[in-house]
Design a protein around this motif. Sequence first.
Motif, PDB file in Angstrom:
ATOM      1  N   SER A 140      43.447  40.411  49.171  1.00  0.00           N
ATOM      2  CA  SER A 140      44.788  40.549  48.618  1.00  0.00           C
ATOM      3  C   SER A 140      44.764  40.644  47.105  1.00  0.00           C
ATOM      4  CB  SER A 140      45.646  39.354  49.061  1.00  0.00           C
ATOM      5  OG  SER A 140      46.894  39.366  48.410  1.00  0.00           O
ATOM      6  N   ILE A 141      44.089  39.700  46.459  1.00  0.00           N
ATOM      7  CA  ILE A 141      44.052  39.684  44.987  1.00  0.00           C
ATOM      8  C   ILE A 141      43.288  40.892  44.458  1.00  0.00           C
ATOM      9  CG2 ILE A 141      43.269  38.409  42.963  1.00  0.00           C
ATOM     10  CD1 ILE A 141      45.666  37.150  44.412  1.00  0.00           C
ATOM     11  N   LYS A 289      40.288  30.201  39.105  1.00  0.00           N
ATOM     12  CA  LYS A 289      39.193  30.641  39.974  1.00  0.00           C
ATOM     13  C   LYS A 289      39.544  31.956  40.668  1.00  0.00           C
ATOM     14  CE  LYS A 289      37.580  25.922  40.926  1.00  0.00           C
ATOM     15  NZ  LYS A 289      37.512  24.831  41.952  1.00  0.00           N
ATOM     16  N   THR A 290      40.805  32.087  41.058  1.00  0.00           N
ATOM     17  CA  THR A 290      41.257  33.312  41.727  1.00  0.00           C
ATOM     18  C   THR A 290      41.133  34.519  40.812  1.00  0.00           C
ATOM     19  OG1 THR A 290      42.813  32.111  43.151  1.00  0.00           O
ATOM     20  CG2 THR A 290      43.266  34.443  42.770  1.00  0.00           C
ATOM     21  N   VAL A 295      38.460  39.423  39.563  1.00  0.00           N
ATOM     22  CA  VAL A 295      37.854  40.382  38.622  1.00  0.00           C
ATOM     23  C   VAL A 295      36.445  40.761  39.087  1.00  0.00           C
ATOM     24  CG1 VAL A 295      36.986  40.676  36.277  1.00  0.00           C
ATOM     25  CG2 VAL A 295      39.228  39.654  36.644  1.00  0.00           C
ATOM     26  N   GLY A 296      35.691  39.760  39.560  1.00  0.00           N
ATOM     27  CA  GLY A 296      34.343  40.037  40.056  1.00  0.00           C
ATOM     28  C   GLY A 296      34.348  40.980  41.242  1.00  0.00           C
ATOM     29  N   LEU A 297      35.234  40.730  42.201  1.00  0.00           N
ATOM     30  CA  LEU A 297      35.346  41.600  43.373  1.00  0.00           C
ATOM     31  C   LEU A 297      35.832  42.995  42.976  1.00  0.00           C
ATOM     32  CD1 LEU A 297      37.001  39.097  45.899  1.00  0.00           C
ATOM     33  CD2 LEU A 297      34.659  39.975  45.998  1.00  0.00           C
ATOM     34  N   VAL A 370      48.134  34.978  38.670  1.00  0.00           N
ATOM     35  CA  VAL A 370      49.018  33.816  38.596  1.00  0.00           C
ATOM     36  C   VAL A 370      50.045  33.822  39.728  1.00  0.00           C
ATOM     37  CG1 VAL A 370      50.842  32.694  37.235  1.00  0.00           C
ATOM     38  CG2 VAL A 370      48.748  33.478  36.110  1.00  0.00           C
ATOM     39  N   PHE A 371      50.756  34.937  39.886  1.00  0.00           N
ATOM     40  CA  PHE A 371      51.822  34.973  40.896  1.00  0.00           C
ATOM     41  C   PHE A 371      51.265  35.081  42.311  1.00  0.00           C
ATOM     42  CE2 PHE A 371      54.201  36.010  37.070  1.00  0.00           C
ATOM     43  CZ  PHE A 371      55.319  35.213  37.236  1.00  0.00           C
ATOM     44  N   GLY A 372      50.107  35.739  42.447  1.00  0.00           N
ATOM     45  CA  GLY A 372      49.465  35.780  43.756  1.00  0.00           C
ATOM     46  C   GLY A 372      49.045  34.397  44.204  1.00  0.00           C
TER      47      GLY A 372
END
Length: 515
Positions: A140-141, A289-290, A295-297, A370-372
């Motif tokens: 999702s993110i 962490k999200t 960003v890594g994914l 943030v909102f996710g």
Amino acid sequence: MQKTSNKTLKYYIKDNIVFIVSMAISSLLVIWGVIDGSGFSEIANKIYLFLENNFSWFYLIVTFFLVVFCIYLGFGKFGNIKLGPEDSKPEFKTTTWFAMLFCAGMGVGLVFWSISEPLAHYINPIEGITPLSKEAMNFSIKSCFMHWGVHPWSLYAVVGLGLAYFQYKKNKPALISSLLEPIIGESRVNGFIGKMVDIFSTVLTVIGVSTSLGMACMQICEGLNYLFGIEINVKVWIILIVIVACIYIMSSVSGLNKGMTYLSNINIFLAICLLIIAFCIGPMQTTLKTIVNGVGLYISNFVSDSLKLDPYGENIWIYTWRVFYWAWWITWSPFVGVFIARISKGRTIREFVAGVILVPSIACMIWFGVFGSLALNVVNLFSIDALTSMAVNPETALYIIFNKYSIGTLLSIISIIVLLIFFITSADSAIFVIGMMSSKGDLNPKNYRKILWGIILALFAIILLITGGLDSVKTISVAASFPFLFILIAICISIQKVLSSQIKIKDKDKKKSLF
């Protein structure tokens, strides 16, 4: 006397053909929507399904190519070329520049999808991922970062960079057709082909911006209903759009250095306040962490996700989300590109690419991180049916999620204000740009043209709402965007050709100076 008046009329029509024809086409689309809304929606839907089934691959390839092309321009041998004379300086401060391009480039959609899109991907992820799982959360993110990151801003950058170069380096008018001169010649640019390109770009901008205005209207009304119990119906939609239209028309008439500048700075301030409050009341450690994980994914899967299309699968998620988003950004690219070019004189190509692509992309990732996280943190408080309802009705999801937090009402009120100002700034900059595009690239279009286009935008937004809301937004975006893909490819060829010529001239001058 009669012959003189006839000559004057013919000259006016010839001199204003883009304005007259694009206004006529836009007006006819509005009239069609009023008289036969179902027929309007049906035709658009047929075009949408045809393009979705047959040309989704083309959207993915072209959009990815534009990203690569922008990286090549900004960080290659052309990076030090200035968009304007060598002694020119930026017209706007860097912070104001960021604020204006951000409000014009994302605006309403950033708030509209901030909660609902992460939820939608979590509930209904792409084929192969289990819904409502940790894998679905990560997906999702990552998907939100993809849809609001480098790709859309690269679309804007290609058009904006080309226009800024041709305007300030070659003294060409601020028209999409000007970008094609190196490959089709000046006579064709000033002739039928150039006029058709400018007319199409103008109408495409009307459609693209109207879709966002319709979305903003839906979410503002839902917020008023959720907070204050105001009944939602067509009458309320019309009243809201008329009020906002009066405001954005007055703002646009006041001039770029007044209304638009003030509103952009105010809105960025409020958006940052909303972001900070949301971060502070949410799961802060999880949010950080999200963002890092997302960003890594995003980076590690960038190429594969950009071109992801299963030749043996249904690709429903790709069609529904990725192709829709690329099409939506394409409908916005003439408008945002012209506007960004207008405010970017004096910056180097490297500075332009970094400012227009990297900075807003990072800001969008932080926003959705943030909102996710705020949304996914409370999904266990809802039933599957409730979550599905929020995904299906994105205009309400924002307020429902906020309500699960202690100061949710305050967040909802700030969101409505931010939406209203985004509504105004997007339309304000749009009618300014449409006025330029329909006035031979005039950097200060006449007020009566801005007023007329402001009315057309409002009417078109109302038509989209009446004929199907968000479904109409998706349908008309994809249907209208397809021809502009070919114009984008031509723009890239043209930019490459003209920049290469400038580098060769510089190299020759250096060699002469040595002797």
